[in-house]
Motif scaffolding. Structure first.
Motif, PDB file in Angstrom:
ATOM      1  N   ASP A 126       0.830  -1.138  -0.036  1.00  0.00           N
ATOM      2  CA  ASP A 126      -0.015  -0.042   0.042  1.00  0.00           C
ATOM      3  C   ASP A 126       0.909   1.142   0.005  1.00  0.00           C
ATOM      4  O   ASP A 126       0.982   1.971   1.063  1.00  0.00           O
ATOM      5  N   VAL A 131       2.808   5.531  -5.860  1.00  0.00           N
ATOM      6  CA  VAL A 131       1.806   5.706  -6.651  1.00  0.00           C
ATOM      7  C   VAL A 131       1.602   7.136  -7.193  1.00  0.00           C
ATOM      8  O   VAL A 131       1.246   7.344  -8.315  1.00  0.00           O
ATOM      9  N   GLU A 141      -1.829   4.119 -13.861  1.00  0.00           N
ATOM     10  CA  GLU A 141      -2.120   2.766 -13.299  1.00  0.00           C
ATOM     11  C   GLU A 141      -2.721   1.975 -14.422  1.00  0.00           C
ATOM     12  O   GLU A 141      -3.653   2.407 -15.254  1.00  0.00           O
ATOM     13  N   VAL A 144      -3.947  -3.695 -10.858  1.00  0.00           N
ATOM     14  CA  VAL A 144      -3.432  -4.157  -9.539  1.00  0.00           C
ATOM     15  C   VAL A 144      -3.395  -5.911  -9.593  1.00  0.00           C
ATOM     16  O   VAL A 144      -4.500  -6.472  -9.875  1.00  0.00           O
ATOM     17  N   HIS A 146      -3.861  -8.338  -7.265  1.00  0.00           N
ATOM     18  CA  HIS A 146      -4.130  -8.457  -5.960  1.00  0.00           C
ATOM     19  C   HIS A 146      -3.700  -9.703  -5.197  1.00  0.00           C
ATOM     20  O   HIS A 146      -3.833 -10.898  -5.905  1.00  0.00           O
ATOM     21  N   ASP A 157      -0.723  -6.566  -2.525  1.00  0.00           N
ATOM     22  CA  ASP A 157      -1.022  -6.215  -3.818  1.00  0.00           C
ATOM     23  C   ASP A 157       0.092  -5.515  -4.441  1.00  0.00           C
ATOM     24  O   ASP A 157       0.960  -4.914  -3.833  1.00  0.00           O
ATOM     25  N   THR A 159       0.660  -2.941  -7.473  1.00  0.00           N
ATOM     26  CA  THR A 159       0.466  -1.742  -8.474  1.00  0.00           C
ATOM     27  C   THR A 159       1.087  -1.751  -9.635  1.00  0.00           C
ATOM     28  O   THR A 159       2.172  -1.510  -9.409  1.00  0.00           O
TER      29      THR A 159
END
Length: 165
Positions: A126, A131, A141, A144, A146, A157, A159
């Motif tokens: 996270d 990001v 983006e 993702v 997951h 996750d 990204t």
């Protein structure tokens, strides 16, 4: 924003590079590496990056190494040869001052000069700051993954962001 000096990394920087990276490995999901590489391994990574003609840069503030960044091949197969992945790491306490952005801007420019056509950011956990930084520099983006990473006894996750060079 502090005035940092950016320069090519040398083998003399390996100890500082390893010291900056170690806390990321041990305490964050920014990397999915589980064991902090030693100086010998970091020397190999630096030499490999230079041998490929890709950028590996150091950020210095008042003569101290406060961060580093580099581009590496996105995947090993020849069909990906024009796509690179960026990596940016800052010394503890140096985030939030624009140093990462300066490094990433330079890595993008140097990757273009090296002939790369796409840059991918693979952002673990996270990591909203990463990001946001990538987004501010034009990365989009694209997905993702997951739970694709596993660190600290839980799924992480990943990204994916992309910039056309």
């Amino acid at each position: 924003m502090p005035v940092v000096q950016l320069r090519d990394a040398t083998l003399d920087d390996v100890a500082a590079i390893a010291a900056i990276y170690r806390p990321y490995v041990l305490t964050s999901a920014a990397t999915m590496e589980l064991d902090a590489p030693d100086e010998t391994e970091m020397r190999r990574r630096l030499s490999d990056t230079h041998a490929r003609g890709l950028p590996f840069l150091i950020a210095e503030l008042d003569g101290q190494v406060v961060g580093y960044g580099y581009a590496s091949p996105f995947r090993p197969r020849a069909g990906y040869r024009y796509t690179v992945e960026d990596s940016i790491y800052l010394r503890t306490g140096c985030a939030g001052h624009g140093i990462g952005r300066q490094l990433l801007t330079a890595i993008v420019a140097e990757s273009r000069k090296a002939g790369a056509r796409q840059m991918v950011a693979v952002i673990g956990g996270d990591n909203r700051a990463s990001v946001a930084m990538h987004g501010a520099l034009g990365f989009v983006e694209v997905g993702v993954l997951h739970g694709a990473g596993w660190k600290f006894d839980r799924p992480q996750d990943i990204t994916l962001m992309q910039l056309e060079l």
